[in-house]
Design an enzyme around this catalytic site. Structure first.
Site: not given
Ligand code: GLN
Length: 530
Positions: A7, A177, A181, A348, A375, A399, A506, A508
């Site tokens: 990534g 390596t 391969q 969370g 959050c 919750e 959020h 972030e």
């Protein structure tokens, strides 16, 4: 294999090409059957990243957004599940005109049409498609098949990069390596040949290893790129450039791009390398452990957002994980929080570790340690304030306790119905929503504007019935939803606490290395000056 840095490699290549004036977009392909990443436990698959349009996806999408400094959409993400879902839906809608619909070619063709569509949508010159998983396994074979067909149709516009890992048994021992391969051979047997091999290893590749890989995998030696571990991931584009990856790409794809302009990025890397001042930040969470391993991946965007803000203030963060459950078991451990310049309570779900988080929030509030709640962290700050300042003993979020006398945090009305119907896959408020900021608050000063847009992923909210009681005791709701009275930010005034702020959204997810998030910057500023 996973965790090797595909990534970040894909994002870094994108960053370099973008610096040459090309329009770049990225696609992540995940081989699992889940339609999106929303239903996965973060300890298993890392953070669930959320896009503006509400797509819940793999954390790599966050990397792309951060490196490319672009907002991506659901067109940029696909899973095996989502591909099959669209093919089946099309079949049901008679879109295949009576033909027999088969795994090949219909699944690869759907993949190809999505790659093209993502490119078209963002008017991209380059679409970087990252195929998750490992070459040679069953799971991603149809995606490789899609690339084979695409390359067959347009040989000059497809370039294949193999990201491979070179193990070494000891610190000074030789990089091996052979796995590379074999990986190249597996790719060959899928009908593909790598143009570039990115050799991930602890240390830089020596000439000998490059020669060996080039000879055995049939690629020019200069197309074997050394990708050693680095101190900061933001240095990776610079490293790739030193290996001339941009020139190789332009030559292979016959492109004539503009001269490179990457000053801002170079300045960022220099700033990171020269920073000396340290800021100690603790994250109180629970998604860190899978067996014996700590999984920082569960909070990757939070970590990156801390870094961006800290770098922008010419400092470097020292981040430490604090297990919320530890504070539940032994309240004396809370004293540890005093060693930190600032504490973050991230997002969370569920009851585990909740009382530990609430105890940590109280400790930070009373001892004036900068505290940033994201959050769930914001919701629990409201619960703590309700219990200890507003005198609502036993206040809670429904919750955790649906019978609480004071349901300060309660389920969003629009989500309640979905939960009752067990529609968990669609039961969250997701994506970007606007909010208005109150004048004279920390939030308003940080953003420097009145209207903001931030990304969400939640089912619960501050119960409107309690707002007045909390405000009366000094809690300030500084950000309020545009469409209705939804509390988006809460804070304590500066004269009461150096930084006590929580966001229902959020932040972030929108922080970028070249554009740190204003609330993170404000939090780190408070942490530094504290
Ligand atoms: N569990 C809380 C909710 O669903 C917070 C979610 C989160 O932190 N992302 O509202």
């Amino acid at each position: 294999m996973s965790g090797v840095g595909k990534g970040t490699a894909a994002a870094s290549i994108g960053q370099i090409l973008q610096a040459h004036g090309l329009e770049v977009t990225s696609i992540k392909i995940d081989p699992y059957i889940n339609v999106d990443a929303g239903t996965m436990n973060p300890t298993e698959h890392g953070e669930v990243f959320v896009l503006d349009d509400g797509m819940e996806c793999d954390q790599d999408m966050g990397n792309y957004e951060r490196f490319l400094n672009r907002d991506l959409t659901r067109a940029n993400y696909m899973t095996t599940g989502s591909i099959y879902q669209s093919v089946i839906n099309k079949e049901r809608n008679l879109e295949y005109g009576g033909h027999c619909v088969e795994v090949v070619p219909h699944i690869p063709l759907e993949v190809i049409s999505r790659i093209r569509n993502a490119g078209r949508k963002s008017k991209a010159d380059i679409v970087i498609t990252e195929i998750g998983g490992t070459v040679g396994e069953y799971q991603n074979i149809l995606f490789l098949e899609a690339i084979r067909i695409l390359k067959l149709k347009e040989p000059d516009s497809v370039l294949i990069v193999l990201v491979s890992f070179l193990p070494a048994l000891g610190d000074d021992s030789e990089l091996k390596t052979k796995p590379t391969q074999y990986a190249a051979k597996s790719l060959n047997s899928a009908g593909l040949h790598p143009d570039i091999i990115l050799a991930r290893a602890q240390v830089p590749l020596d000439r000998k290893r490059k020669e060996k890989i080039a000879f055995n995998c049939s690629v020019p030696e200069e197309n074997v790129i050394s990708a050693p571990n680095v101190k900061t991931i933001y240095d990776i584009p610079m490293n790739f450039r030193k290996e001339n990856i941009d020139k190789i790409i332009f030559k292979t794809l016959k492109l004539k791009p503009n001269k490179e302009r990457n000053h801002e990025w170079a300045k960022l890397v220099r700033r990171i390398k020269n920073a000396e001042k340290k800021v100690k930040i603790g994250i109180v969470g629970k998604y860190f452990t899978t067996g014996k391993f700590m999984l920082a991946d569960s909070y990757i965007s939070v970590i990156e957002a801390i870094k961006h803000a800290t770098y922008s203030l010419n400092a470097i963060p020292e981040i430490e994980w604090l297990n919320a459950e530890e504070f539940e078991q032994n309240k004396r451990h809370l004293k540890k929080l005093g060693d930190f310049d600032g504490i973050i309570i991230p997002g969370g779900f569920g009851a585990r570790g909740i009382e530990g988080k609430i105890a940590a929030i109280k400790y930070c509030r009373v001892n004036k340690i900068p505290l940033f709640g994201l959050c769930y962290g914001m919701q629990l700050s409201a619960v703590e304030f309700a219990r200890d300042v507003a005198g609502l003993k036993g206040a809670n979020t429904t919750e955790v306790n649906s019978n609480t006398k004071y349901p300060v945090i309660d389920i969003l009305p629009e989500q309640k119905k979905k939960m009752e119907e067990k529609d968990y896959g669609g039961s969250m408020r997701l994506g970007s929503y606007p909010a208005h900021l109150k004048a004279g608050t920390i939030a308003r000063a940080a953003y420097g504007k009145e209207l903001i847009h931030e990304r969400h992923r939640h089912r619960y909210e501050v119960n409107p019935e309690f707002i007045h009681r909390l405000e009366k005791k000094g809690l300030v709701f500084s950000g309020i939803g545009k469409d209705r009275r939804l509390m988006e930010i809460l804070e304590l005034p500066r004269n009461i606490h150096p930084f006590f702020l929580g966001t229902q959204f959020h932040p972030e997810f929108k922080s970028r290395p070249l554009a740190p998030h204003p609330l993170f910057v404000e939090f780190i500023k408070a942490a530094i000056s504290d």
